[in-house]
Design a protein around this motif. Structure first.
Motif, PDB file in Angstrom:
ATOM      1  N   ASP A  31       0.846  -1.192   0.000  1.00 61.15           N
ATOM      2  CA  ASP A  31       0.000   0.000   0.000  1.00 61.15           C
ATOM      3  C   ASP A  31       0.880   1.240   0.000  1.00 61.15           C
ATOM      4  N   SER A  32       0.362   2.301  -0.618  1.00 57.93           N
ATOM      5  CA  SER A  32       1.080   3.574  -0.667  1.00 57.93           C
ATOM      6  C   SER A  32       0.626   4.535   0.421  1.00 57.93           C
ATOM      7  N   ASN A  33      -0.335   4.130   1.249  1.00 61.05           N
ATOM      8  CA  ASN A  33      -0.838   4.968   2.336  1.00 61.05           C
ATOM      9  C   ASN A  33      -0.514   4.298   3.668  1.00 61.05           C
ATOM     10  N   PRO A  34       0.393   4.862   4.476  1.00 61.66           N
ATOM     11  CA  PRO A  34       0.765   4.213   5.746  1.00 61.66           C
ATOM     12  C   PRO A  34      -0.404   4.042   6.706  1.00 61.66           C
ATOM     13  N   ASP A  35      -1.410   4.912   6.628  1.00 62.20           N
ATOM     14  CA  ASP A  35      -2.560   4.772   7.522  1.00 62.20           C
ATOM     15  C   ASP A  35      -3.329   3.482   7.252  1.00 62.20           C
ATOM     16  N   ALA A  36      -3.259   2.987   6.033  1.00 62.23           N
ATOM     17  CA  ALA A  36      -4.049   1.812   5.667  1.00 62.23           C
ATOM     18  C   ALA A  36      -3.596   0.568   6.418  1.00 62.23           C
ATOM     19  N   TYR A  37      -2.293   0.427   6.670  1.00 60.32           N
ATOM     20  CA  TYR A  37      -1.788  -0.772   7.349  1.00 60.32           C
ATOM     21  C   TYR A  37      -1.257  -0.438   8.743  1.00 60.32           C
ATOM     22  N   SER A  38      -1.791   0.610   9.363  1.00 56.69           N
ATOM     23  CA  SER A  38      -1.285   1.043  10.666  1.00 56.69           C
ATOM     24  C   SER A  38      -1.539   0.013  11.764  1.00 56.69           C
ATOM     25  N   LEU A  39      -2.517  -0.868  11.603  1.00 60.70           N
ATOM     26  CA  LEU A  39      -2.782  -1.887  12.617  1.00 60.70           C
ATOM     27  C   LEU A  39      -1.842  -3.082  12.499  1.00 60.70           C
ATOM     28  N   GLN A  40      -1.343  -3.361  11.308  1.00 62.27           N
ATOM     29  CA  GLN A  40      -0.410  -4.477  11.093  1.00 62.27           C
ATOM     30  C   GLN A  40       0.770  -4.003  10.236  1.00 62.27           C
ATOM     31  N   PRO A  41       1.591  -3.083  10.735  1.00 62.22           N
ATOM     32  CA  PRO A  41       2.719  -2.601   9.921  1.00 62.22           C
ATOM     33  C   PRO A  41       3.760  -3.672   9.647  1.00 62.22           C
ATOM     34  N   GLU A  42       3.810  -4.717  10.480  1.00 59.26           N
ATOM     35  CA  GLU A  42       4.803  -5.771  10.275  1.00 59.26           C
ATOM     36  C   GLU A  42       4.494  -6.618   9.045  1.00 59.26           C
ATOM     37  N   ASN A  43       3.279  -6.526   8.509  1.00 54.42           N
ATOM     38  CA  ASN A  43       2.904  -7.276   7.302  1.00 54.42           C
ATOM     39  C   ASN A  43       2.992  -6.432   6.038  1.00 54.42           C
ATOM     40  N   SER A  44       3.529  -5.242   6.127  1.00 54.18           N
ATOM     41  CA  SER A  44       3.401  -4.286   5.031  1.00 54.18           C
ATOM     42  C   SER A  44       4.665  -4.164   4.195  1.00 54.18           C
ATOM     43  N   ASP A  83       7.047 -17.563   8.180  1.00 55.55           N
ATOM     44  CA  ASP A  83       6.414 -16.301   8.570  1.00 55.55           C
ATOM     45  C   ASP A  83       6.993 -15.193   7.699  1.00 55.55           C
ATOM     46  N   VAL A  84       6.159 -14.582   6.886  1.00 58.23           N
ATOM     47  CA  VAL A  84       6.644 -13.555   5.957  1.00 58.23           C
ATOM     48  C   VAL A  84       7.082 -12.291   6.688  1.00 58.23           C
ATOM     49  N   ARG A  85       6.677 -12.132   7.935  1.00 55.19           N
ATOM     50  CA  ARG A  85       7.009 -10.908   8.660  1.00 55.19           C
ATOM     51  C   ARG A  85       8.496 -10.804   8.971  1.00 55.19           C
ATOM     52  N   GLY A  86       9.191 -11.948   9.024  1.00 57.16           N
ATOM     53  CA  GLY A  86      10.637 -11.911   9.238  1.00 57.16           C
ATOM     54  C   GLY A  86      11.386 -11.294   8.066  1.00 57.16           C
ATOM     55  N   PRO A  87      11.243 -11.827   6.837  1.00 56.53           N
ATOM     56  CA  PRO A  87      11.901 -11.188   5.687  1.00 56.53           C
ATOM     57  C   PRO A  87      11.450  -9.751   5.449  1.00 56.53           C
ATOM     58  N   LEU A  88      10.174  -9.455   5.697  1.00 53.84           N
ATOM     59  CA  LEU A  88       9.706  -8.080   5.504  1.00 53.84           C
ATOM     60  C   LEU A  88      10.407  -7.125   6.466  1.00 53.84           C
ATOM     61  N   ALA A  89      10.633  -7.576   7.705  1.00 59.26           N
ATOM     62  CA  ALA A  89      11.332  -6.725   8.673  1.00 59.26           C
ATOM     63  C   ALA A  89      12.784  -6.499   8.258  1.00 59.26           C
ATOM     64  N   LYS A  90      13.401  -7.494   7.628  1.00 58.81           N
ATOM     65  CA  LYS A  90      14.798  -7.372   7.199  1.00 58.81           C
ATOM     66  C   LYS A  90      14.968  -6.274   6.149  1.00 58.81           C
ATOM     67  N   PHE A  91      13.986  -6.134   5.260  1.00 53.84           N
ATOM     68  CA  PHE A  91      14.104  -5.168   4.164  1.00 53.84           C
ATOM     69  C   PHE A  91      13.253  -3.916   4.380  1.00 53.84           C
ATOM     70  N   ARG A  92      12.623  -3.782   5.546  1.00 59.57           N
ATOM     71  CA  ARG A  92      11.764  -2.613   5.775  1.00 59.57           C
ATOM     72  C   ARG A  92      12.601  -1.339   5.828  1.00 59.57           C
ATOM     73  N   GLY A  93      12.089  -0.300   5.198  1.00 61.24           N
ATOM     74  CA  GLY A  93      12.777   0.981   5.176  1.00 61.24           C
ATOM     75  C   GLY A  93      13.840   1.095   4.108  1.00 61.24           C
ATOM     76  N   THR A  94      13.963   0.097   3.236  1.00 60.14           N
ATOM     77  CA  THR A  94      14.961   0.120   2.166  1.00 60.14           C
ATOM     78  C   THR A  94      14.264   0.047   0.815  1.00 60.14           C
ATOM     79  N   ASN A  95      15.048   0.227  -0.227  1.00 57.31           N
ATOM     80  CA  ASN A  95      14.553   0.009  -1.588  1.00 57.31           C
ATOM     81  C   ASN A  95      14.601  -1.499  -1.838  1.00 57.31           C
ATOM     82  N   ILE A  96      13.471  -2.160  -1.676  1.00 56.17           N
ATOM     83  CA  ILE A  96      13.446  -3.621  -1.656  1.00 56.17           C
ATOM     84  C   ILE A  96      14.005  -4.231  -2.941  1.00 56.17           C
TER      85      ILE A  96
END
Length: 449
Positions: free
Chosen positions: A261-274, A306-319
């Protein structure tokens, strides 16, 4: 010389008086002291001239008297209808107040009474009213269904991972102007993105648009329904004035769910899945969406728990960029490890870099997911065209059926007088192949001699 000057001043008396510049200016522009008196005299002369011309003496304005005197505004007596209306409103307010604070019924009332046994009537009344208010507010802010998606299909028909992707500024971009109205642009590679990842994911398009607007856009964007599930504004939660996509209502295991998603408010309840996407504003040279495919495909091919592990590794970067670097580093590590193994084999008298039987030199191994990725790409090339052709044929048949149904116009009068359309004709329209099969199977009537 001085005597000559005194003699000249005696001959010219005007030269005797010398005024300083400041005094001269003060004398020239000073306001006369009796200016107000002069103004009053001028007004008096003007009034006398007006009186002589009109024949009436000037008079002062006075308040009207007698019949012309305005009456005081009194209070309008309240009519009986207004009193009845006020009574109804008051009764309704009292009834509603009692209704929201009334004791709970049945088993819930028994449990509530046992839980709050020491509570007086007024405190219990206020507490129950607050509980009902919060319950009503939550029901209005929550999605209309508790489970937004149906239960998963049994294996192997159900994809193990679910990809939730936004519509606005992620797959499309909408603009408006006074000459053309609303226009919608499709992001480069959006169709390929949905079609290719359909092999690995259960795709859900989740938008904050109303369903009546978004459905028409999705019919053009995804005519082959690679995203079998579409969720709209009615499925969001309304929190602090923002529409939030609560993934806990998807009826899916959150360890296998990814939201783009391009809107951070949309996944504010589950940011670890975003996966935070940059808003696409209509750039025709954009490649970010297609560049995400290798990362998402690798997650599915490696069957992560668990996909949340790899997502956390690359969060905040140009994936796409960082994942490509990670993949190259992995290949380099595998190559170095392979070379060490080859050296150890060579030291033991093995064949080193060559296979047994004089075959060509061995190559460093590649990650297993890269080989699988190549297989899926080849499979996609073979099957995608056939899938599109079949889907296009189905769409064509559906449009033809809709046109035939439109031609069979039936009015209410026809239904009342003639009983509506012939069921056999409707069956022939909806399933012409079955009708033809029945006609072939039925025996032909015997011809008369």
């Amino acid at each position: 010389m001085a005597s000559l000057a005194r003699f000249s001043r005696a001959l010219n008396p005007a030269a005797r008086i010398r005024l300083s510049p400041s005094w001269a200016a003060r004398r020239t522009f000073a306001t006369p002291a009796n200016n107000e008196a002069a103004n009053q005299a001028s007004r008096g002369i003007a009034a006398e001239a007006l009186a002589q011309k009109t024949g009436h003496a000037p008079t002062l304005a006075t308040a009207p008297k007698g019949k012309n005197k305005p009456s005081k505004i009194g209070k309008t007596p309240t009519s009986n209808a207004v009193k009845v209306l006020y009574g109804l409103l008051g009764t309704t307010a009292l009834g509603f107040t009692y209704y929201v604070g009334r004791p709970y019924e049945d088993e819930e009332g028994v449990r509530d009474a046992e839980k709050h046994a020491d509570e007086n009537f007024l405190a219990g009344f206020i507490r129950r009213a607050q509980e009902r208010y919060h319950s009503t507010r939550d029901s209005m802010s929550n999605p209309i269904w508790d489970k937004l998606l149906p239960d998963p299909l049994p294996a192997p028909y159900q994809q193990p991972y679910t990809l939730v992707i936004n519509l606005d500024n992620t797959l499309i971009h909408s603009t408006w102007d006074k000459d053309h109205g609303w226009r919608v642009a499709k992001r480069p590679g959006a169709e390929y993105f949905l079609a290719y990842l359909f092999q690995h994911y259960e795709i859900v398009i989740f938008t904050t648009q109303n369903s009546d607007t978004a459905m028409r856009i999705l019919e053009k964007l995804d005519p082959y329904q690679y995203a079998p599930y579409r969720l709209y504004k009615e499925s969001t939660r309304y929190i602090d004035g923002k529409h939030v996509k609560d993934l806990s209502h998807l009826n899916r295991d959150l360890s296998k769910v990814i939201i783009m998603d391009s809107n951070p408010d949309a996944y504010s309840l589950q940011p670890e899945n975003s996966i935070a996407m940059k808003p696409w504003m209509g750039d025709p040279n954009d490649t970010e969406l297609v560049a995400m495919i290798p990362f998402l495909e690798t997650l599915a091919l490696t069957e992560v728990e668990d996909v949340r592990g790899p997502l956390a590794k690359f969060r905040g970067t140009n994936i796409p960029v960082e994942f490509a670097k990670w993949e190259e580093d992995l290949k380099e590590q595998m190559r170095l490890q392979w070379e060490e193994e080859q050296k150890s084999k060579k030291g033991k008298g093995g064949f080193g870099m060559f296979r047994v039987g004089g075959q060509q030199a061995e190559q460093p191994p590649v990650p297993i997911f890269e080989a699988q990725r190549q297989q899926f790409q080849e499979h996609f090339k073979r099957t995608h065209k056939a899938v599109e052709e079949e889907a296009a044929e189905n769409l064509k048949k559906q449009k033809e059926l809709e046109e035939k149904i439109k031609q069979m116009r039936v009015s209410v009068w026809d239904i009342l007088t003639k009983g509506g359309p012939d069921p056999a004709a409707l069956a022939a329209l909806t399933n012409p192949e079955a009708t033809e099969a029945e006609a072939e199977a039925s025996p032909a009537p015997a011809s008369s001699a």
